[in-house]
Motif scaffolding. Structure first.
Motif, PDB file in Angstrom:
ATOM      1  N   ALA A   1       9.527  10.862  57.351  1.00 20.37           N
ATOM      2  CA  ALA A   1       9.703  12.103  57.779  1.00 20.37           C
ATOM      3  C   ALA A   1       9.390  12.584  59.601  1.00 20.37           C
ATOM      4  N   SER A   2       8.652  11.702  60.034  1.00 18.17           N
ATOM      5  CA  SER A   2       8.608  11.403  61.412  1.00 18.17           C
ATOM      6  C   SER A   2       9.992  10.981  61.872  1.00 18.17           C
ATOM      7  N   ILE A   3      10.259   9.951  61.580  1.00 20.64           N
ATOM      8  CA  ILE A   3      11.729   9.207  61.870  1.00 20.64           C
ATOM      9  C   ILE A   3      12.626  10.228  61.714  1.00 20.64           C
TER      10      ILE A   3
ATOM     11  N   TYR B   1      22.758  22.613  62.899  1.00 21.02           N
ATOM     12  CA  TYR B   1      22.214  22.485  61.410  1.00 21.02           C
ATOM     13  C   TYR B   1      21.222  21.280  61.404  1.00 21.02           C
ATOM     14  N   PHE B   2      21.474  19.969  62.214  1.00 22.14           N
ATOM     15  CA  PHE B   2      20.544  19.032  62.243  1.00 22.14           C
ATOM     16  C   PHE B   2      19.174  19.281  63.042  1.00 22.14           C
ATOM     17  N   LEU B   3      19.293  20.361  63.741  1.00 23.19           N
ATOM     18  CA  LEU B   3      18.132  20.494  64.492  1.00 23.19           C
ATOM     19  C   LEU B   3      17.147  21.356  63.666  1.00 23.19           C
ATOM     20  N   ASN B   4      17.630  22.127  62.626  1.00 20.47           N
ATOM     21  CA  ASN B   4      16.931  22.826  61.570  1.00 20.47           C
ATOM     22  C   ASN B   4      16.401  21.601  60.695  1.00 20.47           C
TER      23      ASN B   4
ATOM     24  N   ASN C   1      17.405  13.293  63.416  1.00 26.13           N
ATOM     25  CA  ASN C   1      18.441  14.364  63.271  1.00 26.13           C
ATOM     26  C   ASN C   1      18.506  14.872  64.653  1.00 26.13           C
ATOM     27  N   ILE C   2      17.965  14.841  65.467  1.00 23.36           N
ATOM     28  CA  ILE C   2      18.068  15.381  66.711  1.00 23.36           C
ATOM     29  C   ILE C   2      19.131  14.605  67.582  1.00 23.36           C
ATOM     30  N   ALA C   3      19.291  13.122  67.497  1.00 18.29           N
ATOM     31  CA  ALA C   3      20.117  12.547  67.998  1.00 18.29           C
ATOM     32  C   ALA C   3      21.523  12.514  67.344  1.00 18.29           C
ATOM     33  N   GLU C   4      21.416  12.795  65.935  1.00 21.64           N
ATOM     34  CA  GLU C   4      22.622  12.765  64.970  1.00 21.64           C
ATOM     35  C   GLU C   4      23.407  14.132  65.219  1.00 21.64           C
ATOM     36  N   GLY C   5      22.531  15.075  65.311  1.00 13.26           N
ATOM     37  CA  GLY C   5      23.080  16.526  65.899  1.00 13.26           C
ATOM     38  C   GLY C   5      23.842  16.529  67.066  1.00 13.26           C
TER      39      GLY C   5
ATOM     40  N   ALA D   1      15.870  18.553  61.333  1.00  8.94           N
ATOM     41  CA  ALA D   1      14.644  18.065  62.255  1.00  8.94           C
ATOM     42  C   ALA D   1      13.346  18.941  62.330  1.00  8.94           C
ATOM     43  N   GLN D   2      13.468  20.323  62.330  1.00  9.42           N
ATOM     44  CA  GLN D   2      12.498  21.188  62.311  1.00  9.42           C
ATOM     45  C   GLN D   2      11.625  21.224  61.014  1.00  9.42           C
ATOM     46  N   ALA D   3      12.511  20.971  59.866  1.00  3.50           N
ATOM     47  CA  ALA D   3      11.770  21.043  58.482  1.00  3.50           C
ATOM     48  C   ALA D   3      11.147  19.703  58.489  1.00  3.50           C
ATOM     49  N   SER D   4      11.629  18.588  58.858  1.00  2.00           N
ATOM     50  CA  SER D   4      10.877  17.310  58.851  1.00  2.00           C
ATOM     51  C   SER D   4       9.384  17.340  59.367  1.00  2.00           C
TER      52      SER D   4
END
Length: 121
Positions: free
Chosen positions: A45-47, A67-70, A52-56, A72-75
């Motif tokens: 979850a931490s990773i 979408y990817f920031l969301n 997801n920030i990087a991928e987004g 990351a936020q959920a993680s």
């Protein structure tokens, strides 16, 4: 390799990188290291936050980035929940819990701010 060219500039990513390091440090010690399910889940979850920030960031549109920031936020919220469990069962002390929880809060707030910024017309 020169850092700080792309996603490395994003405050949320920097904080998530710090969180990753601390989660790995924490889950290598004591009884936490022997609880493979929780240890591996909180690490994943931490990773997921930084990944997801990087991928987004690498996506072509703000919509995809958001979408990817969301995700990351959920993680980030998943890590918070798992930290509560680790506290409840004695894998971490309140002293260890609080700074990690605060890092998660900082990450959440900066992700939220970035999403709002990207949604502006």
């Amino acid at each position: 390799m020169k850092a700080d060219k792309g996603f490395e500039k994003i405050i949320s990513w920097k904080k998530a990188r710090e969180l990753n390091k601390e989660i790995y440090r924490l889950t290598t010690a004591t009884e936490f290291s022997k609880d493979f399910a929780l240890r591996d889940q909180i690490r994943r979850a931490s990773i997921s936050i930084s990944s997801n920030i990087a991928e987004g960031f690498g996506r072509k549109t703000n919509k995809e980035f958001i979408y990817f920031l969301n995700v990351a936020q959920a993680s980030c919220y998943e890590v918070k929940s798992q930290l509560y469990l680790a506290l409840d069962i004695g894998y971490v002390s309140k002293l260890e819990f609080e700074p990690l929880f605060c890092i998660c809060d900082e990450i959440s707030k900066t992700i939220f701010g970035l999403i709002k910024h990207l949604q502006k017309p």
